[in-house]
Write an enzyme that holds these catalytic residues in place. Structure first.
Site, PDB file in Angstrom:
ATOM      1  N   SER A 211       7.129 -66.810 -17.428  1.00 17.73           N
ATOM      2  CA  SER A 211       6.421 -65.549 -17.571  1.00 17.73           C
ATOM      3  C   SER A 211       6.178 -65.234 -19.058  1.00 17.73           C
ATOM      4  O   SER A 211       5.625 -66.079 -19.750  1.00 17.73           O
ATOM      5  CB  SER A 211       7.208 -64.462 -16.853  1.00 17.73           C
ATOM      6  OG  SER A 211       6.362 -63.436 -16.463  1.00 17.73           O
ATOM      7  N   ASP A 307      -0.657 -66.516  -8.417  1.00 19.37           N
ATOM      8  CA  ASP A 307       0.459 -65.999  -9.213  1.00 19.37           C
ATOM      9  C   ASP A 307       0.756 -64.554  -8.801  1.00 19.37           C
ATOM     10  O   ASP A 307      -0.059 -63.644  -9.018  1.00 19.37           O
ATOM     11  CB  ASP A 307       0.068 -66.089 -10.692  1.00 19.37           C
ATOM     12  CG  ASP A 307       1.192 -65.704 -11.639  1.00 19.37           C
ATOM     13  OD1 ASP A 307       1.841 -64.662 -11.400  1.00 19.37           O
ATOM     14  OD2 ASP A 307       1.416 -66.435 -12.614  1.00 19.37           O
ATOM     15  N   HIS A 374       5.921 -66.756  -8.693  1.00 22.12           N
ATOM     16  CA  HIS A 374       5.914 -66.562 -10.145  1.00 22.12           C
ATOM     17  C   HIS A 374       7.270 -67.025 -10.663  1.00 22.12           C
ATOM     18  O   HIS A 374       8.287 -66.653 -10.102  1.00 22.12           O
ATOM     19  CB  HIS A 374       5.697 -65.071 -10.448  1.00 22.12           C
ATOM     20  CG  HIS A 374       5.511 -64.746 -11.894  1.00 22.12           C
ATOM     21  ND1 HIS A 374       4.424 -65.185 -12.624  1.00 22.12           N
ATOM     22  CD2 HIS A 374       6.268 -64.022 -12.762  1.00 22.12           C
ATOM     23  CE1 HIS A 374       4.517 -64.726 -13.870  1.00 22.12           C
ATOM     24  NE2 HIS A 374       5.628 -64.032 -13.975  1.00 22.12           N
TER      25      HIS A 374
END
Ligand code: NAG
Ligand code: NAG
Ligand code: NAG
Length: 429
Positions: A211, A307, A374
């Site tokens: 991330s 995502d 994610h």
């Protein structure tokens, strides 16, 4: 990274004005509870064996926190002025001279107010760091969960600056708020510390992160390469870090505006790719699509084509859904109707376009699965297990291994949702 963060998660949810931070903290929750939320294709299907439908449990691999010993003299501070830190687990045997650094993720702060709030959490202050965190997935010391890197030296660098380890002190003291924007210094200081702990003899090394940390792994990739021995094999692997500069469903540039605010507030432009910054608005150079081609070091991208964080915050932020018609779908792909799925497939196409040129990159690799997910490298359910996400029957761990060790070129692109039964789709509802 660890279960103790749940208390701060709920505290944060109350005060976070924007939902950006809360959402990222939410991801932490999901990674650790993935086995509960986890939408196993086998659960409702008696064809599969009992083994496959039971969550696999792994013993926790807890690793102690160490605050940086060089940070004070260098002035490398978290948002609130506390010392940054990291968790280190030493390698052994054939992994003794191999190093894997993981940059923790957790959103960004874009205003004085949101950074001030963040400075009172474990994403802005080491006063709130846990004494130890679990090392799952790519961080694990268990070969059944982490077949390629389990015996490497592994490090998690804690994220406490709010700008992907790229903020600069020149931007500080706006409006007399005492906030420290020193992400770049934190990165450089902890690098020096690890180099002095044996990393300067590394024969193999990987910089990774997920991330905001996956973005940081790309931003700092060449710095990492340049500070390790010339003859070492050094590569970077970004997980869930391929953020798209895409308007939201109402056509507003929500994500670009947000990065613009982060870059301006924390002086991030000087840490970004300078050939990009010379050509366009620096905030655009936060998007990997704009600077990936300028990274000299081999890069691997792991990203879900759907995502979940980007669908929830880039494509359909709350502000772009006034009538709440997306309320369910943006949190759980199974709730999307046919029209909404078209929009989500459009997101996938934009991601493919964004990655487009990178296909020609001979030393690059990718694993773009069609899951609603994610940060897939830090949970065994997605990184590597008998039932984890696969493309062409390869787990993410095997794919990253094939690429790192030059066993095979890896350019894996999944067919569109819902074609892949091995996905662990998230459900944030
Ligand atoms: C590294 O870890 C191994 C166990 O994995 C341990 O036996 C060894 O003593 C450690 N070495 C150092 C230098 O800490
Ligand atoms: C500083 O304060 C002024 C006036 O209150 C405001 O307009 C401006 O946006 C503030 N700057 C930042 C960076 O918050
Ligand atoms: C998939 O890979 C596993 C080993 O990871 C192997 O046992 C299995 O036979 C493979 N399945 C197919 C369909 O190739």
């Amino acid at each position: 990274m660890a279960i103790p963060k749940f208390s701060s998660l709920f505290r944060c949810r109350k005060w976070a004005k924007s939902d950006w931070l809360a959402a990222f903290l939410g991801f932490v929750l999901v990674v650790f509870f993935l086995s509960f939320f986890f939408d196993s294709p086998f659960d409702s299907d008696s064809v599969s064996s009992v083994d496959q439908s039971l969550p696999i449990t792994y013993p926790p691999n807890l690793v102690k926190l160490k605050l940086s010993s060089l940070a004070k003299e260098r002035g490398a501070f978290c948002l609130d002025g506390s010392l940054p830190g990291y968790h280190f687990q030493n390698g052994s045997g054939s992994g003794s001279n191999s190093w894997l650094l993981h940059l923790e993720g957790g959103g960004w702060c874009s205003t004085i107010a949101s950074c001030s709030s963040r400075a009172m959490t474990n994403y802005g202050s080491s006063n709130y760091f846990e004494d130890e965190v679990s090392f799952p997935g790519v961080l694990s010391n268990d070969p059944s969960q982490n077949p390629e890197f389990f015996n490497w030296n592994r490090v998690v660098i804690r994220y406490c600056d709010g700008a992907s380890f790229a903020g600069r002190p020149e931007a500080e003291f706006k409006n007399e708020t005492r906030l420290f924007f020193r992400g770049q210094l934190i990165w450089e200081t902890i690098m020096d510390e690890l180099l002095s702990m044996g990393m300067s003899d590394a024969k193999q090394a990987i910089l990774t992160g997920c991330s905001a940390g996956g973005l940081a792994a790309l931003i700092h990739c060449d710095y990492f390469r340049d500070h390790l021995p010339k003859d070492a094999v050094v590569k970077c692997f970004s997980d869930g870090g391929f953020f798209l500069n895409l308007p939201d469903v109402l056509g507003n540039p929500t994500m670009e505006n947000f990065f613009n605010d982060v870059v301006n507030l924390q002086g991030v432009d000087k840490s970004l790719d300078q050939s990009c910054v010379a050509k366009m608005d620096p905030c655009k150079c936060m998007f990997p699509h704009e600077f990936l081609k300028n990274i000299r070091t081999p890069v691997f991208l792991v990203n879900a084509a759907y995502d979940s964080w980007q669908i929830e915050h880039v494509l359909v932020p709350v502000s772009a859904d006034p009538d709440k018609s997306w309320a369910k779908c943006r949190l759980n792909i199974k709730e999307c109707d046919a029209e909404q799925m078209k929009v989500l497939h459009g997101f996938r196409s934009s991601l493919m376009d964004g990655i487009g040129e990178f296909h020609q990159n001979k030393v690059g690799g990718m694993f773009i699965d069609s899951c609603f997910s994610h940060c897939q490298s830090v949970a065994p359910e997605t990184w590597h297990s008998p039932t984890s996400t696969r493309i062409e029957n390869k787990t993410i761990a095997e794919s990253v291994g094939d690429w790192f060790f030059n066993r095979n070129p890896v350019k894996l692109i999944d067919c569109p949702y819902p074609c892949n039964p091995s996905c662990s789709n998230m459900n944030f509802a």
